[in-house]
Write a protein that holds these residues in place. Sequence first.
Motif, PDB file in Angstrom:
ATOM      1  N   ILE A 196     -16.799  31.715   1.698  1.00 39.12           N
ATOM      2  CA  ILE A 196     -16.534  30.334   2.100  1.00 39.12           C
ATOM      3  C   ILE A 196     -17.877  29.643   2.309  1.00 39.12           C
ATOM      4  N   TYR A 197     -18.141  28.617   1.513  1.00 34.49           N
ATOM      5  CA  TYR A 197     -19.406  27.882   1.616  1.00 34.49           C
ATOM      6  C   TYR A 197     -19.201  26.644   2.481  1.00 34.49           C
ATOM      7  N   LYS A 198     -20.104  26.466   3.444  1.00 35.04           N
ATOM      8  CA  LYS A 198     -20.018  25.320   4.341  1.00 35.04           C
ATOM      9  C   LYS A 198     -21.043  24.253   3.947  1.00 35.04           C
ATOM     10  N   ASP A 199     -20.854  23.054   4.487  1.00 31.11           N
ATOM     11  CA  ASP A 199     -21.712  21.920   4.123  1.00 31.11           C
ATOM     12  C   ASP A 199     -23.175  22.123   4.516  1.00 31.11           C
ATOM     13  N   ASP A 200     -23.426  22.906   5.560  1.00 29.44           N
ATOM     14  CA  ASP A 200     -24.806  23.114   6.013  1.00 29.44           C
ATOM     15  C   ASP A 200     -25.465  24.313   5.333  1.00 29.44           C
ATOM     16  N   ASP A 201     -24.926  24.726   4.177  1.00 33.47           N
ATOM     17  CA  ASP A 201     -25.448  25.827   3.370  1.00 33.47           C
ATOM     18  C   ASP A 201     -25.200  27.207   3.983  1.00 33.47           C
ATOM     19  N   ILE A 235      -7.091  37.695   3.502  1.00 30.16           N
ATOM     20  CA  ILE A 235      -8.116  36.774   3.009  1.00 30.16           C
ATOM     21  C   ILE A 235      -7.626  35.333   3.090  1.00 30.16           C
ATOM     22  N   GLU A 236      -6.372  35.106   2.733  1.00 30.66           N
ATOM     23  CA  GLU A 236      -5.823  33.751   2.798  1.00 30.66           C
ATOM     24  C   GLU A 236      -5.804  33.237   4.236  1.00 30.66           C
ATOM     25  N   PHE A 237      -5.331  34.064   5.172  1.00 32.22           N
ATOM     26  CA  PHE A 237      -5.229  33.635   6.566  1.00 32.22           C
ATOM     27  C   PHE A 237      -6.617  33.350   7.144  1.00 32.22           C
ATOM     28  N   LEU A 238      -7.565  34.242   6.916  1.00 34.27           N
ATOM     29  CA  LEU A 238      -8.894  34.061   7.488  1.00 34.27           C
ATOM     30  C   LEU A 238      -9.624  32.869   6.874  1.00 34.27           C
ATOM     31  N   SER A 239      -9.484  32.694   5.575  1.00 35.29           N
ATOM     32  CA  SER A 239     -10.167  31.575   4.918  1.00 35.29           C
ATOM     33  C   SER A 239      -9.638  30.228   5.412  1.00 35.29           C
ATOM     34  N   GLN A 240      -8.392  30.205   5.843  1.00 32.89           N
ATOM     35  CA  GLN A 240      -7.783  28.969   6.331  1.00 32.89           C
ATOM     36  C   GLN A 240      -8.043  28.723   7.818  1.00 32.89           C
ATOM     37  N   SER A 290     -12.157  21.714  10.485  1.00 31.11           N
ATOM     38  CA  SER A 290     -12.868  20.434  10.344  1.00 31.11           C
ATOM     39  C   SER A 290     -14.355  20.654  10.088  1.00 31.11           C
ATOM     40  N   GLY A 291     -14.653  21.696   9.317  1.00 30.26           N
ATOM     41  CA  GLY A 291     -16.042  21.977   8.967  1.00 30.26           C
ATOM     42  C   GLY A 291     -16.795  22.775   9.996  1.00 30.26           C
ATOM     43  N   ASN A 292     -16.183  23.073  11.145  1.00 30.19           N
ATOM     44  CA  ASN A 292     -16.845  23.821  12.209  1.00 30.19           C
ATOM     45  C   ASN A 292     -16.400  25.284  12.197  1.00 30.19           C
ATOM     46  N   ILE A 293     -17.378  26.193  12.289  1.00 34.65           N
ATOM     47  CA  ILE A 293     -17.085  27.619  12.338  1.00 34.65           C
ATOM     48  C   ILE A 293     -16.634  27.979  13.753  1.00 34.65           C
ATOM     49  N   LYS A 294     -15.470  28.617  13.863  1.00 37.22           N
ATOM     50  CA  LYS A 294     -14.929  28.956  15.184  1.00 37.22           C
ATOM     51  C   LYS A 294     -15.375  30.361  15.596  1.00 37.22           C
ATOM     52  N   ILE A 295     -16.712  30.547  15.678  1.00 36.89           N
ATOM     53  CA  ILE A 295     -17.293  31.863  15.922  1.00 36.89           C
ATOM     54  C   ILE A 295     -16.814  32.469  17.228  1.00 36.89           C
ATOM     55  N   ASP A 296     -16.589  31.654  18.260  1.00 34.12           N
ATOM     56  CA  ASP A 296     -16.163  32.171  19.565  1.00 34.12           C
ATOM     57  C   ASP A 296     -14.750  32.725  19.538  1.00 34.12           C
ATOM     58  N   TYR A 297     -14.009  32.410  18.484  1.00 28.15           N
ATOM     59  CA  TYR A 297     -12.610  32.822  18.413  1.00 28.15           C
ATOM     60  C   TYR A 297     -12.344  33.811  17.278  1.00 28.15           C
ATOM     61  N   PHE A 298     -13.406  34.344  16.658  1.00 24.95           N
ATOM     62  CA  PHE A 298     -13.225  35.239  15.514  1.00 24.95           C
ATOM     63  C   PHE A 298     -12.324  36.429  15.868  1.00 24.95           C
TER      64      PHE A 298
END
Length: 250
Positions: free
Chosen positions: A25-30, A60-65, A70-78
């Motif tokens: 998954i590629y994000k806007d901030d590279d 893979i489908e569930f995690l990618s979604q 909204s473009g923010n990585i939810k690292i605290d909830y992984f």
Amino acid sequence: MIFSLASDIGKVRKNNEDFIDSQIIYKDDDTKIGIFALADGMGGHNKGEVASAMAVNGIIEFLSQNLSQSGNIKIDYFDDIIKQAYNHVNLKIYEKSKEDESFNGMGTTLVTVVIYNEDMYVANVGDSRCYILREDDLKRITVDHSVVEDLVRLNIISEEEAMTHPIRNHITRAMGTDEMVIVDIFREKLKPQDKILMATDGLTGYVLDDKIKELLKKDEDLDVVTKNLINFANEVSGKDNTSVILIQKS
């Protein structure tokens, strides 16, 4: 990160009940999130193939979604998201086995790796494995959910004896065999040049960790290393399907 995926039917089986896949998954901030999943199905006929494919595709489908919003990585909830993903996928496989009698009794292992920057999350159900090779140290991250693993941990049998034990294929936890599933989650900090190996028991059930480390340490293209791992597993046994995913941190 760079990576290689490979799967082989082996010398004996008529079907390949393993399934592997990945998604970046590629994000806007590279930045990017790497999702890797590997499963070893069980149940005979085409049941194992269906279960392993449902597990890998579903996770893979569930995690990618859900890993970003909204473009923010939810690292605290992984951790929570991964647990939700496993329970969601487990229920799908379980319901499939109950709705269609031809799939009754199917199940699968499932090991998943999520990499974001230097953070790695590993989730596991069953006896497929994940390792990290860091310089000269090969560390197994996951714990097999199997009868022989329990015997090894109690010092009743050795790792070598586990490979030939008559109930070595009896796993104590699987995806889709019960309505609920307990998933192990591990967190690791990665360093540059770390190699992460995910593998089914077609490799780890027949090849000792020292030999796996020897093959991983070779300074070769990752595609060559994955091929060598599978070829060696087939040389010493070939009785099972063998699948590997190899990732190198840049």
